[in-house]
Design a protein around this motif. Structure first.
Motif, PDB file in Angstrom:
ATOM      1  N   THR A  77      -8.529  -3.664  96.702  1.00 19.08           N
ATOM      2  CA  THR A  77      -8.552  -4.240  98.052  1.00 19.08           C
ATOM      3  C   THR A  77      -8.935  -5.718  98.019  1.00 19.08           C
ATOM      4  O   THR A  77      -8.390  -6.518  98.781  1.00 19.08           O
ATOM      5  N   THR A 152      -0.110   5.791  97.005  1.00 20.48           N
ATOM      6  CA  THR A 152      -1.003   6.907  96.725  1.00 20.48           C
ATOM      7  C   THR A 152      -1.077   7.907  97.884  1.00 20.48           C
ATOM      8  O   THR A 152      -1.216   9.112  97.677  1.00 20.48           O
ATOM      9  N   LYS A 196      -8.378   5.736  89.741  1.00 22.03           N
ATOM     10  CA  LYS A 196      -7.313   6.735  89.721  1.00 22.03           C
ATOM     11  C   LYS A 196      -6.954   7.094  88.272  1.00 22.03           C
ATOM     12  O   LYS A 196      -7.077   8.241  87.877  1.00 22.03           O
TER      13      LYS A 196
END
Ligand SMILES: *Cc1c(COP(=O)(O)O)cnc(C)c1O
Length: 360
Positions: A77, A152, A196
């Motif tokens: 982000t 995602t 992830k």
């Protein structure tokens, strides 16, 4: 020991071998008499870990020498804002392809910094499809073309780097990096949050072509400037040392699995068997155009959504956890990253068939 099959979208499953290694290392790591968390990031022991992690990542992805590798804080982000700050001059626009929640978010954050040209958006299809290449409106003078190869939340993946008329490709690979080999030379920048497919939350990686580093905006404070981080070997300030060490253990684990070509074969098999099970049933469905279905995140809905709660409760009881879909999409989502074994996917498919037989 009661390990479950964990289908979390992120923070996500880690390889058991890596967890066992970390556990064994904690009280007395590398003969230091302390854990890796308790000594200086500038110690020779930690520098060795950091350098090995970078070397292994370079080997796995075959990163060319004219690319720098950065280990970053702030997550993916933060890069949504730092990319335009560093790579676009004041007034210069950036191109953004919108194919799901993450690229939409990236566009919004970049727009607080520089003008954003939305090249095309798949929102009308509820992000189940990618707008055809002929419809894309590239700016032509933008600093770069940003996209998200694997969405995602929506489970949509652009499997090959798009053709963008020579624009510099910048890719948020948070949920697909290391799932298969890629040709790094097609990209200007590749970046990913760790939680992830790399390691625990708190660190991210960036692979950036050195000429882009050299031309990055000079008037930023060092902490926001890529070139300053590169010059400092990603140790401009204290990095998240434990997360960096864990990422290194995951890279070493990936090498032991046979590298990314071997992972790609496993990941392809996992995804194909799950989509085949969904498509073979009238009870489960996945809305994404098969051309764009993600290998890593597989959303699916039940024909009778009133059974969602029961599905999740029974799945959890069967040791299949974190299958609840993102609130914006509903239904279920199975995230099947590198650390999720084929046996987990087989168990999920068996459970889904059994649940359908009993409730369908
Ligand atoms: C998870 C995710 C992010 C956000 O990562 P943070 O580390 O929470 O900032 C961004 N992009 C994609 C594609 C993701 O999957």
């Amino acid at each position: 020991m009661a390990r479950v099959f964990n289908f979390s979208a992120g923070p996500a499953a880690l390889p058991l071998e890596v967890l066992e290694q970390a556990k064994a290392d904690i009280p007395d790591w590398a003969g230091t008499g302390m854990s890796v968390m308790e000594l200086s990031h500038r110690s020779k022991e930690f520098i060795a870990v950091a350098e090995q992690a970078e070397a292994d990542l370079r080997e796995l992805l075959e990163v060319p020498d004219d690319y720098a590798v950065l280990f970053q804080q702030g997550g993916a982000t933060q890069q949504f804002a730092l990319l335009p700050m560093n790579l676009a001059a004041p007034g210069q626009s950036v191109d953004q392809l919108v194919t799901g929640a993450w690229s939409k978010k990236a566009a919004k954050q970049a727009a607080a910094v520089r003008p954003v040209n939305i090249v095309a958006s798949g929102e009308a299809s509820h992000f189940t499809d990618v707008p055809p290449r002929e419809s894309w409106q590239l700016d032509g003078r933008s600093a770069y073309f940003h996209y998200c190869p694997n969405e995602t939340i929506h489970g949509l993946e652009i499997h090959e780097p798009p053709e963008v008329d020579g624009a510099t490709l910048v890719a948020d690979m948070s949920s697909t990096i290391l799932s298969r080999p890629i040709d790094v030379s097609r990209f200007g920048v590749i970046y990913a949050g760790a939680q992830k497919n790399i390691g625990p939350a708190g660190i991210g990686i960036m692979i950036i072509r050195r000429d882009l580093l050299a031309s990055s905006q000079a008037d930023l404070p060092d902490i926001l400037r890529y070139a300053a981080h590169a010059d400092a070997g990603s140790m401009l300030n204290t990095p998240p040392t434990f997360a960096w060490y864990m990422a290194g253990l995951v890279f070493a684990w990936l090498k032991r699995q046979g590298g990314l070509a071997a992972m790609a074969q496993i990941n392809r098999r996992k995804a194909e068997s799950l989509y085949a099970a969904i498509d073979a049933s009238d009870f489960y469905s996945n809305p994404v155009n098969p051309a764009w279905r993600s290998w890593m995140n597989v959303p699916f809905t039940l024909a009778r959504p009133e059974l969602d709660g029961e599905f999740l409760a029974e799945a959890t009881a069967a040791g299949l956890t974190n299958l609840k879909g993102h609130r914006s999409v509903g239904g279920m989502r199975a995230s099947i990253y590198n650390a999720v074994p084929e046996a987990a996917v087989t168990a999920l498919i068996d459970f889904m068939r059994d649940f359908e037989r009993r409730h369908g």
